[in-house]
Scaffold this motif. Structure first.
Motif, PDB file in Angstrom:
ATOM      1  N   UNK A   1       0.826  -1.211   0.000  1.00  0.00           N
ATOM      2  CA  UNK A   1       0.000   0.000   0.000  1.00  0.00           C
ATOM      3  C   UNK A   1       0.857   1.257   0.000  1.00  0.00           C
ATOM      4  N   UNK A   2       0.794   2.003  -1.092  1.00  0.00           N
ATOM      5  CA  UNK A   2       1.567   3.244  -1.220  1.00  0.00           C
ATOM      6  C   UNK A   2       0.792   4.432  -0.658  1.00  0.00           C
ATOM      7  N   UNK A   3      -0.423   4.605  -1.151  1.00  0.00           N
ATOM      8  CA  UNK A   3      -1.300   5.693  -0.721  1.00  0.00           C
ATOM      9  C   UNK A   3      -2.684   5.107  -0.471  1.00  0.00           C
TER      10      UNK A   3
ATOM     11  N   UNK B   1      -9.824   2.680   0.145  1.00  0.00           N
ATOM     12  CA  UNK B   1      -9.092   1.857  -0.818  1.00  0.00           C
ATOM     13  C   UNK B   1      -7.637   2.281  -0.817  1.00  0.00           C
ATOM     14  N   UNK B   2      -6.745   1.299  -0.721  1.00  0.00           N
ATOM     15  CA  UNK B   2      -5.303   1.551  -0.782  1.00  0.00           C
ATOM     16  C   UNK B   2      -4.821   1.313  -2.204  1.00  0.00           C
ATOM     17  N   UNK B   3      -3.870   2.123  -2.632  1.00  0.00           N
ATOM     18  CA  UNK B   3      -3.314   2.015  -3.974  1.00  0.00           C
ATOM     19  C   UNK B   3      -1.845   1.614  -3.902  1.00  0.00           C
ATOM     20  N   UNK B   4      -1.448   0.702  -4.782  1.00  0.00           N
ATOM     21  CA  UNK B   4      -0.067   0.278  -4.863  1.00  0.00           C
ATOM     22  C   UNK B   4       0.745   1.209  -5.739  1.00  0.00           C
ATOM     23  N   UNK B   5       2.034   0.918  -5.901  1.00  0.00           N
ATOM     24  CA  UNK B   5       2.902   1.796  -6.703  1.00  0.00           C
ATOM     25  C   UNK B   5       2.531   1.832  -8.183  1.00  0.00           C
TER      26      UNK B   5
END
Length: 383
Positions: free
Chosen positions: A117-119, A173-177
């Motif tokens: 999880x980035x952001x 919701x978490x966003x990846x790179x």
């Protein structure tokens, strides 16, 4: 690069509004890849139908994961549904494995699935116990530490969506790179005095600033005579706010402006005999504080500045696919002089073609901060 799909409609009958949104989506889908993530923001006129709306979206758009919340107002393109029925939807086709939904902060952990999880986009209820601690814990689970989002401003029930309808709490919701995201905070208040240091505080009682009585400092900074009557003082302090910077946070900013780490809080009481102020926040010695007032013109210039910054970043990364804008429920078109003014400014400054939706929040979130009277713009970019 494909743009996100989006739709919006205002109708007292939620079924009619949703049907209109689905028709708009279908007209765009033939030329777009299959979406896998959707945002749904509704005004609190449709709170009771929230479960039915999410169920209908899942039925008509299988394979899409849904996040969102309920607000006193929502926005899309250059339109604001403020204190009126409205539904706004946006759909994204993101790379496989680039996002994960979560229904509670402790579930914001992708290690077991090999997800980083980035952001994260977060929605929450202002009544969530230990909300600030939960924001800090969620921020600490992210590689970048960057949260963006806001609190439900619904007047009836603070609901959030994360593949289901949740009664408040903190979810999102978490966003990846793989998901390229750029975000900025725009301040809506302007300092009217110098940045001072809290030298004595207890709980939410502000006793001294720069070793001087807090009340004397506010008199000095807003140009008010100490002999002012109680009613006139009450009215003046109702229009004055406290911009706080936590101990250890960077307080730098452009001259006459607040930095992004400044959290604005209300002055909720005064003790004339002791010369103290009551602030709607837990205070600690060493914090920095500047008294401030809302300023529509300064807010407009700062809003356009952050839109230009985010737009430049996104275009350098391949272009803008879609945007989320979360503003304070105390802002919106009325604050900027006419209906729809705020979303219209953002929409036009983004170029007029980038899909844009969002809502008016009961508090705005960026990094681990909970703001007031701000706007948080987030743009998804990609080649």
């Amino acid at each position: 690069m494909s743009k996100f799909i989006y739709a919006h409609a205002g109708d007292a009958d939620w079924k009619s509004a949703l049907d209109s949104c689905l028709e708009q989506i279908e007209r765009q889908r033939p030329d777009a890849p299959a979406p896998d993530l959707g945002w749904c923001y509704i005004t609190d006129h449709h709170t009771q139908a929230a479960g039915s709306i999410i169920s209908a979206l899942r039925k008509h758009l299988p394979g899409v994961h849904w996040v969102g919340t309920v607000g006193v107002g929502i926005g899309a393109e250059a339109v604001e549904y403020f204190d009126a029925p409205g539904i706004a939807i946006m759909l994204a086709d993101l790379p496989a494995g680039s996002f994960e939904l979560f229904s509670a902060p402790e579930r914001l952990d992708g290690a077991a699935k090999g997800f980083e999880p980035f952001t994260a986009l977060v929605h929450a209820s202002g009544g969530t116990p230990d909300l600030q601690a939960k924001l800090e814990a969620a921020s600490a689970r992210l590689t970048t530490g960057y949260l963006f989002g806001g609190l439900s401003s619904a007047r009836n029930q603070a609901l959030c969506f994360a593949d289901e309808v949740l009664p408040g709490g903190l979810s999102g919701v978490a966003f990846g790179p793989q998901a390229t995201v750029f975000s900025r905070v725009t301040q809506g208040c302007q300092p009217v005095g110098p940045l001072r240091t809290v030298t004595r505080a207890q709980g939410n009682y502000l006793v001294t600033l720069d070793e001087k009585r807090a009340l004397d400092c506010v008199f000095e900074d807003i140009g008010l005579s100490p002999d002012v009557g109680d009613e006139a003082l009450r009215q003046e302090l109702a229009q004055t706010l406290a911009g706080l910077v936590a101990t250890g946070e960077d307080a730098s900013a452009r001259p006459g402006q607040f930095g992004t780490n400044t959290e604005v809080r209300h002055i909720v009481g005064v003790g004339r005999k002791g010369g103290l102020l009551m602030i709607a926040e837990q205070l600690a010695d060493g914090m920095r504080l500047a008294f401030c007032k809302r300023n529509a013109e300064a807010a407009k210039h700062d809003l356009l500045r952050i839109v230009e910054e985010v737009r430049a970043q996104a275009e350098a990364a391949g272009g803008m696919r879609g945007a989320l804008y979360i503003s304070c429920s105390g802002r919106g078109g009325p604050h900027f002089g006419e209906p729809n003014a705020e979303f219209r400014m953002v929409h036009q400054a983004l170029g007029g073609e980038t899909p844009l939706i969002g809502f008016f929040a009961g508090g705005e979130i960026a990094r681990h901060h909970l703001y007031g009277y701000t706007g948080v713009l987030t743009v998804f970019a990609g080649a």
